[in-house]
Design a protein around this motif. Structure first.
Motif, PDB file in Angstrom:
ATOM      1  N   VAL A  70       0.546  -0.614   0.185  1.00  0.00           N
ATOM      2  CA  VAL A  70      -0.367   0.300   0.359  1.00  0.00           C
ATOM      3  C   VAL A  70       0.237   0.644   0.434  1.00  0.00           C
ATOM      4  N   THR A  71       0.640   2.444  -0.240  1.00  0.00           N
ATOM      5  CA  THR A  71       1.290   3.728  -0.163  1.00  0.00           C
ATOM      6  C   THR A  71       0.792   4.365   0.674  1.00  0.00           C
ATOM      7  N   LEU A  72       1.535   4.528   1.506  1.00  0.00           N
ATOM      8  CA  LEU A  72       1.465   5.893   2.838  1.00  0.00           C
ATOM      9  C   LEU A  72       2.246   6.678   2.560  1.00  0.00           C
ATOM     10  N   SER A  73       1.558   8.216   3.471  1.00  0.00           N
ATOM     11  CA  SER A  73       2.473   9.701   3.330  1.00  0.00           C
ATOM     12  C   SER A  73       2.680   9.895   4.430  1.00  0.00           C
ATOM     13  N   PHE A  74       2.144   9.333   5.266  1.00  0.00           N
ATOM     14  CA  PHE A  74       2.681   9.588   6.654  1.00  0.00           C
ATOM     15  C   PHE A  74       3.779  10.168   6.985  1.00  0.00           C
ATOM     16  N   GLU A  75       4.586   9.803   6.806  1.00  0.00           N
ATOM     17  CA  GLU A  75       5.460  10.471   7.020  1.00  0.00           C
ATOM     18  C   GLU A  75       6.651  11.038   5.400  1.00  0.00           C
ATOM     19  N   GLY A  76       5.510  12.007   4.859  1.00  0.00           N
ATOM     20  CA  GLY A  76       6.079  12.428   4.075  1.00  0.00           C
ATOM     21  C   GLY A  76       5.640  13.097   2.205  1.00  0.00           C
ATOM     22  N   ASN A  77       6.129  12.230   2.345  1.00  0.00           N
ATOM     23  CA  ASN A  77       6.397  11.794   0.767  1.00  0.00           C
ATOM     24  C   ASN A  77       5.444  10.075   0.559  1.00  0.00           C
ATOM     25  N   PRO A  78       4.103   9.924  -0.191  1.00  0.00           N
ATOM     26  CA  PRO A  78       4.077   9.211  -1.224  1.00  0.00           C
ATOM     27  C   PRO A  78       5.247   7.749  -1.074  1.00  0.00           C
ATOM     28  N   GLU A  79       4.986   7.005  -0.224  1.00  0.00           N
ATOM     29  CA  GLU A  79       6.190   5.654  -0.135  1.00  0.00           C
ATOM     30  C   GLU A  79       5.232   4.291   0.012  1.00  0.00           C
ATOM     31  N   ILE A  80       6.037   3.321  -0.506  1.00  0.00           N
ATOM     32  CA  ILE A  80       5.354   2.069  -0.630  1.00  0.00           C
ATOM     33  C   ILE A  80       5.421   1.500   1.188  1.00  0.00           C
ATOM     34  N   TYR A  81       4.609   0.286   1.482  1.00  0.00           N
ATOM     35  CA  TYR A  81       4.937  -0.081   2.298  1.00  0.00           C
ATOM     36  C   TYR A  81       4.358  -1.454   2.168  1.00  0.00           C
ATOM     37  N   LEU A  82       4.499  -2.323   4.069  1.00  0.00           N
ATOM     38  CA  LEU A  82       3.569  -3.729   3.188  1.00  0.00           C
ATOM     39  C   LEU A  82       3.183  -3.697   4.707  1.00  0.00           C
ATOM     40  N   MET A  83       1.878  -4.251   4.895  1.00  0.00           N
ATOM     41  CA  MET A  83       1.243  -4.624   6.341  1.00  0.00           C
ATOM     42  C   MET A  83       0.404  -6.133   6.017  1.00  0.00           C
ATOM     43  N   ASP A  84      -0.112  -6.079   7.347  1.00  0.00           N
ATOM     44  CA  ASP A  84      -0.725  -7.702   7.453  1.00  0.00           C
ATOM     45  C   ASP A  84      -2.600  -7.486   6.886  1.00  0.00           C
ATOM     46  N   ASP A  85      -2.957  -8.451   7.465  1.00  0.00           N
ATOM     47  CA  ASP A  85      -5.108  -7.342   7.231  1.00  0.00           C
ATOM     48  C   ASP A  85      -5.399  -7.233   7.616  1.00  0.00           C
ATOM     49  N   GLU A  86      -4.519  -6.470   8.572  1.00  0.00           N
ATOM     50  CA  GLU A  86      -5.318  -5.590   9.917  1.00  0.00           C
ATOM     51  C   GLU A  86      -4.661  -5.120  10.262  1.00  0.00           C
ATOM     52  N   GLY A  87      -3.745  -4.307   9.367  1.00  0.00           N
ATOM     53  CA  GLY A  87      -2.882  -3.343   9.451  1.00  0.00           C
ATOM     54  C   GLY A  87      -1.710  -2.919  10.753  1.00  0.00           C
ATOM     55  N   GLY A  88      -1.623  -4.569  10.935  1.00  0.00           N
ATOM     56  CA  GLY A  88      -0.530  -4.613  11.501  1.00  0.00           C
ATOM     57  C   GLY A  88       1.260  -5.015  10.945  1.00  0.00           C
ATOM     58  N   ASN A  89       2.004  -5.132  11.508  1.00  0.00           N
ATOM     59  CA  ASN A  89       3.173  -5.227  10.909  1.00  0.00           C
ATOM     60  C   ASN A  89       3.971  -4.277  10.268  1.00  0.00           C
ATOM     61  N   ARG A  90       3.824  -3.367   9.638  1.00  0.00           N
ATOM     62  CA  ARG A  90       4.080  -1.953   9.210  1.00  0.00           C
ATOM     63  C   ARG A  90       5.602  -2.295   8.737  1.00  0.00           C
ATOM     64  N   ARG A  91       5.942  -2.090   7.490  1.00  0.00           N
ATOM     65  CA  ARG A  91       7.790  -2.191   6.963  1.00  0.00           C
ATOM     66  C   ARG A  91       7.617  -0.753   5.882  1.00  0.00           C
ATOM     67  N   ARG A  92       8.452  -0.075   6.333  1.00  0.00           N
ATOM     68  CA  ARG A  92       8.072   0.428   4.300  1.00  0.00           C
ATOM     69  C   ARG A  92       9.410   0.379   3.506  1.00  0.00           C
ATOM     70  N   LEU A  93       9.106   0.091   3.262  1.00  0.00           N
ATOM     71  CA  LEU A  93       9.967  -1.125   1.592  1.00  0.00           C
ATOM     72  C   LEU A  93      10.557   0.444   0.312  1.00  0.00           C
ATOM     73  N   THR A  94       9.953   1.526   0.641  1.00  0.00           N
ATOM     74  CA  THR A  94      10.421   2.673  -1.219  1.00  0.00           C
ATOM     75  C   THR A  94      10.999   3.757   0.204  1.00  0.00           C
ATOM     76  N   THR A  95      11.985   4.250   0.264  1.00  0.00           N
ATOM     77  CA  THR A  95      12.742   5.580   0.319  1.00  0.00           C
ATOM     78  C   THR A  95      13.661   6.536  -0.702  1.00  0.00           C
ATOM     79  N   HIS A  96      12.663   7.366  -1.106  1.00  0.00           N
ATOM     80  CA  HIS A  96      13.190   8.723  -2.218  1.00  0.00           C
ATOM     81  C   HIS A  96      12.134   9.903  -2.343  1.00  0.00           C
ATOM     82  N   ARG A  97      12.919  10.865  -3.016  1.00  0.00           N
ATOM     83  CA  ARG A  97      12.175  11.936  -2.612  1.00  0.00           C
ATOM     84  C   ARG A  97      10.396  11.995  -3.358  1.00  0.00           C
ATOM     85  N   GLU A  98      10.501  11.449  -4.705  1.00  0.00           N
ATOM     86  CA  GLU A  98       9.647  11.202  -6.155  1.00  0.00           C
ATOM     87  C   GLU A  98       8.861  10.375  -5.276  1.00  0.00           C
TER      88      GLU A  98
END
Length: 445
Positions: A270-298
Motif C-alpha cells: 500500500v502507499t502511505l504518506s504519513f511520513e511526508g512523501n508517498p512511499e510503498i509499505y507492507l502490512m498484514d490484513d489487519e494493518g499490523g506488522n507495517r514496514r517501509r519498502l521505498t525511500t525516495h524524494r519522488e
C-alpha cells in the motif's frame, strides 16, 4: 443466499472409469490463435414434456453459448433445419454422432431440464464427437433464480475438461461508480450482466482503488472517512464480503491507498504518506506488522505483486517522469522497467508472471494500454484511442487470458474487456451506470 447443489452424474459406468486415468487435454489454448475448435450446443430438452416455457432451456443454452464465445477459442456449429438432431435426447444411444460430425462438430453439449416448483433440474453432457464418447456429465439441482450460476458452473467444467485450465465464468469484477452521486464500490459478474451488479458500500463519500484478497472472500479499498473535528482522511479499509462488514486498517494522516494483496495472502502492499512523501509499505490484513519498502524524494505508488509473491512492480516519479520500476518484496534491487513516454501508471502483473499490463501516455495527449515483458523487453501497444480519450487501469482475468479496463471513448467511463493480445475488444458495462473506474478482476471463486 441459498446454495447451489451439485450432484455428480453416476448414470454411466464409463463416466467413473474416465476419471481413473490421467486427464486428457483436448484443446491447447494457445493453438486457438491459429484454429478455433468446432463445438455444437444442441437445444436443451424439456424432460417432463409438459408446458414448461421453452425459454428456460433457451436461457440455459444462451448463457453457456455466451460463456464459451467469451473464451475466444471456439467456433460454433448449428444443426440448421435438422429436426432429428434438435429433438433427440442427451444420452449416448440417442445421439447421432455421425450426423453431428458431418456438420463439422468436434464436441457436442447436449442436455435436458425440468421444473419442480421454484426448483429446476438440469442434466447436461459434453461429448467427443469423433470418439462418440462422454467426456463429462453433470446433474444440477438449484433454485430457478440461480439458473445463470448453474450455467456458468457447467461452462467452467467444459473449459477445464477440454483445456485442462479453469474457466473464469464464475468470477466477478470490482469497480467504482458515481451512479449514486457518490463514488461507491460495486461488483458485477465477469460478463457485465446488469442484473448481477451488487452495491458493496454506502459510505456516501469517495471510494478508490479496490483490490481482492486472493481467496476472494475480502476486498480492500480506500475511502475518505470523517475523523474528529470534521477532518477527512483517505483511509484504508477491508470488507468481509459475506458479512458485508468493513474495518479501517490504516488511518495514518494523509494517503492510505493503492492496496494490493500478495498472492500468498500474507501481506498487503500500500502507499502511505504519513511520513511526508508517498512511499510503498507492507502490512498484514489487519494493518499490523507495517514496514517501509521505498525511500525516495519522488512519489512511489500503485504497487502490484508478481504471482510468486516475490517481487513488486510500481509507478514512480524518479525517472524523472512517471515510469514503472520493479523491486524485491523487501524493497531491495529497484530496477527501472519502462522508458517510453511521459507517464506510466496502474501496472498489473499477469497471473502467468511473464507480462505486465499498464496505462501510459506515450505518443499523444491520451492514455492507452500497453504490455511489456517482466524483463523489460517486448513493449507492445494494446489499445489505440482518439485524442483526449483514455483507456486506463488494466486488470487481468485469473487465467491470464483477458484484460478488463475502463475507457471514456463514449463520453463517460465504462467497462471494457479484451484478450491479452488486445483483440476481441468489447464493452461490458457502459450504459446507465455513471462513470466506472478502477476495475479489478477477482481470483477464481
Amino acid at each position: 443466499m441459498k446454495k447451489i447443489y451439485l450432484i455428480p452424474v453416476i448414470l454411466f459406468s464409463f463416466y467413473t472409469a474416465h476419471h481413473l486415468f490421467a486427464k486428457r487435454v483436448y484443446i491447447v489454448v494457445d493453438d486457438a490463435k491459429i484454429r478455433k475448435t468446432n463445438i455444437a450446443i444442441a437445444s436443451f430438452k424439456n424432460l417432463k414434456n409438459d408446458k414448461t416455457a421453452k425459454s428456460v432451456g433457451d436461457g440455459i443454452r444462451d448463457v453457456i453459448l455466451a460463456d464459451l464465445q467469451f473464451s475466444n477459442i471456439f467456433s460454433f456449429i448449428e444443426s440448421g433445419q435438422n429436426e432429428l438432431l434438435q429433438k433427440t435426447g442427451h444420452e449416448p444411444e440417442e445421439i447421432n454422432f455421425k450426423e453431428w460430425g458431418a456438420l463439422g462438430a468436434e464436441f457436442l453439449i447436449h442436455g435436458g431440464y425440468r421444473l419442480e416448483g421454484d426448483r429446476f433440474i438440469f442434466e447436461t453432457r459434453l461429448y467427443d464427437i469423433k470418439q462418440g464418447r462422454l467426456i463429462v456429465g453433470k446433474n444440477y439441482k438449484a433454485d430457478r433464480k440461480d439458473m445463470r450460476k448453474v450455467s456458468h458452473r457447467f461452462s467452467d467444467a467444459v473449459m477445464e475438461e477440454l483445456t485442462g485450465e479453469k474457466g473464469i465464468f464464475q468470477t466477478k469484477i470490482l469497480f467504482v461508480s458515481d451512479k449514486s452521486g457518490n463514488k461507491e464500490l460495486y461488483s458485477v459478474d465477469f460478463d457485465g450482466y446488469p442484473e448481477s451488479i451488487e452495491k458493496l458500500t454506502d459510505h456516501k463519500s469517495i471510494v478508490l482503488s479496490p483490490a481482492w484478497a486472493p481467496d476472494g472472500k475480502k476486498v480492500s479499498y480506500s475511502c475518505y472517512m470523517t475523523h474528529p473535528r470534521h477532518i477527512q482522511n483517505l483511509d484504508l479499509l477491508v470488507m468481509d464480503l459475506e458479512e458485508r462488514e468493513f474495518e479501517v486498517i490504516s488511518s495514518e494522516s494523509g494517503q492510505n491507498s493503492g492496496s494490493n494483496w500478495s498472492p500468498n495472502g500474507e501481506e498487503i502492499a500500500v502507499t502511505l504518506s504519513f511520513e511526508g512523501n508517498p512511499e510503498i509499505y507492507l502490512m498484514d490484513d489487519e494493518g499490523g506488522n507495517r514496514r517501509r519498502l521505498t525511500t525516495h524524494r519522488e512519489v512511489d505508488v500503485e504497487p502490484s505483486w508478481s504471482p510468486d509473491s516475490e517481487k513488486i512492480v510500481f509507478s514512480s516519479g524518479r525517472a524523472p517522469f512517471a515510469h514503472l520500476h520493479i523491486m524485491n518484496k523487501d524493497g531491495s534491487n529497484v530496477t527501472r522497467l519502462t522508458h517510453a513516454g511521459k507517464y506510466n501508471s496502474t501496472p498489473a502483473w499477469s497471473p502467468k508472471g511473464d507480462k505486465i499490463a499498464f496505462s501510459a501516455q506515450i505518443d499523444a495527449a491520451s492514455f492507452d494500454l500497453y504490455l511489456i515483458l517482466s524483463n523489460g523487453t517486448g513493449l507492445r501497444r494494446l489499445t489505440k484511442t482518439t485524442p483526449r480519450k483514455h483507456n486506463e487501469h488494466p486488470s487481468w482475468s485469473p487465467d491470464g487470458r483477458h484484460i478488463v479496463f475502463t475507457s471514456n471513448r463514449t463520453g463517460k467511463y465504462g467497462l471494457y474487456v479484451m484478450t491479452e493480445e488486445g483483440d476481441n475488444e468489447r464493452p461490458l458495462l457502459i450504459k446507465n451506470f455513471g462513470n466506472i473506474t478502477s476495475p479489478e478482476w477477482s481470483p477464481y471463486l
